[in-house]
Motif scaffolding. Sequence first.
Motif, PDB file in Angstrom:
ATOM      1  N   CYS A   7       0.832  -1.210   0.000  1.00  0.00           N
ATOM      2  CA  CYS A   7       0.000   0.000   0.000  1.00  0.00           C
ATOM      3  C   CYS A   7       0.862   1.254   0.000  1.00  0.00           C
ATOM      4  O   CYS A   7       0.626   2.184  -0.768  1.00  0.00           O
ATOM      5  N   GLU A   8       1.864   1.278   0.884  1.00  0.00           N
ATOM      6  CA  GLU A   8       2.661   2.481   1.087  1.00  0.00           C
ATOM      7  C   GLU A   8       3.585   2.802  -0.085  1.00  0.00           C
ATOM      8  O   GLU A   8       3.863   3.974  -0.347  1.00  0.00           O
ATOM      9  N   GLU A   9       4.052   1.799  -0.793  1.00  0.00           N
ATOM     10  CA  GLU A   9       5.030   2.028  -1.862  1.00  0.00           C
ATOM     11  C   GLU A   9       4.511   1.672  -3.256  1.00  0.00           C
ATOM     12  O   GLU A   9       4.552   2.506  -4.148  1.00  0.00           O
ATOM     13  N   VAL A  10       4.054   0.453  -3.437  1.00  0.00           N
ATOM     14  CA  VAL A  10       3.695  -0.019  -4.778  1.00  0.00           C
ATOM     15  C   VAL A  10       2.390   0.598  -5.263  1.00  0.00           C
ATOM     16  O   VAL A  10       2.332   1.241  -6.311  1.00  0.00           O
ATOM     17  N   LEU A  11       1.319   0.400  -4.510  1.00  0.00           N
ATOM     18  CA  LEU A  11       0.010   0.879  -4.959  1.00  0.00           C
ATOM     19  C   LEU A  11      -0.091   2.402  -4.951  1.00  0.00           C
ATOM     20  O   LEU A  11      -0.845   2.983  -5.726  1.00  0.00           O
ATOM     21  N   SER A  12       0.691   3.056  -4.100  1.00  0.00           N
ATOM     22  CA  SER A  12       0.695   4.518  -4.048  1.00  0.00           C
ATOM     23  C   SER A  12       1.495   5.128  -5.204  1.00  0.00           C
ATOM     24  O   SER A  12       1.389   6.312  -5.475  1.00  0.00           O
ATOM     25  N   GLY A  13       2.327   4.304  -5.849  1.00  0.00           N
ATOM     26  CA  GLY A  13       3.172   4.803  -6.926  1.00  0.00           C
ATOM     27  C   GLY A  13       4.522   5.314  -6.458  1.00  0.00           C
ATOM     28  O   GLY A  13       5.331   5.770  -7.269  1.00  0.00           O
ATOM     29  N   ASN A  14       4.802   5.253  -5.166  1.00  0.00           N
ATOM     30  CA  ASN A  14       6.097   5.713  -4.647  1.00  0.00           C
ATOM     31  C   ASN A  14       7.256   4.857  -5.151  1.00  0.00           C
ATOM     32  O   ASN A  14       8.371   5.344  -5.299  1.00  0.00           O
ATOM     33  N   THR A  15       6.998   3.576  -5.365  1.00  0.00           N
ATOM     34  CA  THR A  15       8.001   2.664  -5.908  1.00  0.00           C
ATOM     35  C   THR A  15       7.481   2.142  -7.233  1.00  0.00           C
ATOM     36  O   THR A  15       6.408   1.556  -7.287  1.00  0.00           O
ATOM     37  N   GLU A  16       8.250   2.380  -8.297  1.00  0.00           N
ATOM     38  CA  GLU A  16       7.861   1.875  -9.610  1.00  0.00           C
ATOM     39  C   GLU A  16       8.128   0.386  -9.684  1.00  0.00           C
ATOM     40  O   GLU A  16       9.130  -0.097  -9.154  1.00  0.00           O
ATOM     41  N   VAL A  17       7.230  -0.338 -10.347  1.00  0.00           N
ATOM     42  CA  VAL A  17       7.396  -1.778 -10.508  1.00  0.00           C
ATOM     43  C   VAL A  17       7.213  -2.158 -11.972  1.00  0.00           C
ATOM     44  O   VAL A  17       6.563  -1.448 -12.740  1.00  0.00           O
ATOM     45  N   ASP A  18       7.792  -3.279 -12.325  1.00  0.00           N
ATOM     46  CA  ASP A  18       7.675  -3.843 -13.667  1.00  0.00           C
ATOM     47  C   ASP A  18       6.462  -4.779 -13.650  1.00  0.00           C
ATOM     48  O   ASP A  18       6.553  -5.917 -13.179  1.00  0.00           O
ATOM     49  N   LYS A  19       5.343  -4.287 -14.150  1.00  0.00           N
ATOM     50  CA  LYS A  19       4.083  -5.037 -14.085  1.00  0.00           C
ATOM     51  C   LYS A  19       4.103  -6.234 -15.025  1.00  0.00           C
ATOM     52  O   LYS A  19       4.559  -6.154 -16.154  1.00  0.00           O
ATOM     53  N   VAL A  20       3.542  -7.339 -14.533  1.00  0.00           N
ATOM     54  CA  VAL A  20       3.382  -8.560 -15.309  1.00  0.00           C
ATOM     55  C   VAL A  20       1.930  -8.692 -15.753  1.00  0.00           C
ATOM     56  O   VAL A  20       1.641  -9.041 -16.885  1.00  0.00           O
ATOM     57  N   ARG A  21       1.005  -8.391 -14.822  1.00  0.00           N
ATOM     58  CA  ARG A  21      -0.426  -8.495 -15.110  1.00  0.00           C
ATOM     59  C   ARG A  21      -1.152  -7.563 -14.162  1.00  0.00           C
ATOM     60  O   ARG A  21      -0.795  -7.452 -12.995  1.00  0.00           O
ATOM     61  N   GLU A  22      -2.176  -6.884 -14.679  1.00  0.00           N
ATOM     62  CA  GLU A  22      -2.968  -5.993 -13.833  1.00  0.00           C
ATOM     63  C   GLU A  22      -4.425  -6.089 -14.248  1.00  0.00           C
ATOM     64  O   GLU A  22      -4.750  -6.116 -15.432  1.00  0.00           O
ATOM     65  N   THR A  23      -5.293  -6.176 -13.242  1.00  0.00           N
ATOM     66  CA  THR A  23      -6.732  -6.108 -13.448  1.00  0.00           C
ATOM     67  C   THR A  23      -7.235  -4.938 -12.614  1.00  0.00           C
ATOM     68  O   THR A  23      -6.444  -4.253 -11.951  1.00  0.00           O
ATOM     69  N   ASP A  24      -8.529  -4.735 -12.576  1.00  0.00           N
ATOM     70  CA  ASP A  24      -9.078  -3.671 -11.736  1.00  0.00           C
ATOM     71  C   ASP A  24      -8.757  -3.881 -10.262  1.00  0.00           C
ATOM     72  O   ASP A  24      -8.624  -2.923  -9.506  1.00  0.00           O
ATOM     73  N   ASN A  25      -8.607  -5.155  -9.846  1.00  0.00           N
ATOM     74  CA  ASN A  25      -8.465  -5.474  -8.425  1.00  0.00           C
ATOM     75  C   ASN A  25      -7.159  -6.134  -8.024  1.00  0.00           C
ATOM     76  O   ASN A  25      -6.910  -6.333  -6.836  1.00  0.00           O
ATOM     77  N   VAL A  26      -6.334  -6.497  -8.997  1.00  0.00           N
ATOM     78  CA  VAL A  26      -5.124  -7.281  -8.716  1.00  0.00           C
ATOM     79  C   VAL A  26      -3.943  -6.694  -9.489  1.00  0.00           C
ATOM     80  O   VAL A  26      -4.092  -6.243 -10.619  1.00  0.00           O
ATOM     81  N   LEU A  27      -2.775  -6.741  -8.866  1.00  0.00           N
ATOM     82  CA  LEU A  27      -1.539  -6.338  -9.525  1.00  0.00           C
ATOM     83  C   LEU A  27      -0.500  -7.434  -9.316  1.00  0.00           C
ATOM     84  O   LEU A  27      -0.311  -7.916  -8.196  1.00  0.00           O
ATOM     85  N   ALA A  28       0.162  -7.833 -10.396  1.00  0.00           N
ATOM     86  CA  ALA A  28       1.286  -8.771 -10.321  1.00  0.00           C
ATOM     87  C   ALA A  28       2.469  -8.102 -10.995  1.00  0.00           C
ATOM     88  O   ALA A  28       2.330  -7.490 -12.062  1.00  0.00           O
ATOM     89  N   TYR A  29       3.623  -8.197 -10.367  1.00  0.00           N
ATOM     90  CA  TYR A  29       4.814  -7.518 -10.890  1.00  0.00           C
ATOM     91  C   TYR A  29       6.073  -8.266 -10.467  1.00  0.00           C
ATOM     92  O   TYR A  29       6.060  -9.082  -9.544  1.00  0.00           O
ATOM     93  N   HIS A  30       7.167  -7.964 -11.167  1.00  0.00           N
ATOM     94  CA  HIS A  30       8.458  -8.553 -10.819  1.00  0.00           C
ATOM     95  C   HIS A  30       8.917  -7.968  -9.478  1.00  0.00           C
ATOM     96  O   HIS A  30       8.886  -6.741  -9.281  1.00  0.00           O
ATOM     97  N   HIS A  31       9.307  -8.843  -8.575  1.00  0.00           N
ATOM     98  CA  HIS A  31       9.765  -8.439  -7.244  1.00  0.00           C
ATOM     99  C   HIS A  31      10.869  -7.397  -7.373  1.00  0.00           C
ATOM    100  O   HIS A  31      11.734  -7.504  -8.244  1.00  0.00           O
TER     101      HIS A  31
END
Length: 112
Positions: A7-31
């Motif tokens: 919540c604090e970093e990934v979903l807020s956008g504070n930490t950029e991630v390399d997304k693998v799959r995203e839906t309206d309710n789920v996010l999957a990304y490279h660790h």
Amino acid sequence: MTNDFYCEEVLSGNTEVDKVRETDNVLAYHHTKPFYPVHIVAIPKKHISSLITLDESDHPLLLELMLVIKEIAGSITEKHGSCKIITNLGKYQDSKHLHWHIVSGEPLKQKQ
């Protein structure tokens, strides 16, 4: 919320991630700091602290999350021959946000 990297970093956008799959309710990304050669994290976008705190009302979200995990795990298994799907609870769970690791390969040596 405390100790919730997702919540604090990934979903807020504070930490950029390399997304693998995203839906309206789920996010999957490279660790961001992988422990395996292939290391993907899947999270619900809604804050749920862990698997054992899920409410009955969260069942549709859990199903959507599991379908994303299944899709990614199938792809990894097809490409690499095998994978593990891991979630942690209690003291093993560093970030208090429900998340699953989808990994393949031998654990990487971590820098001390």
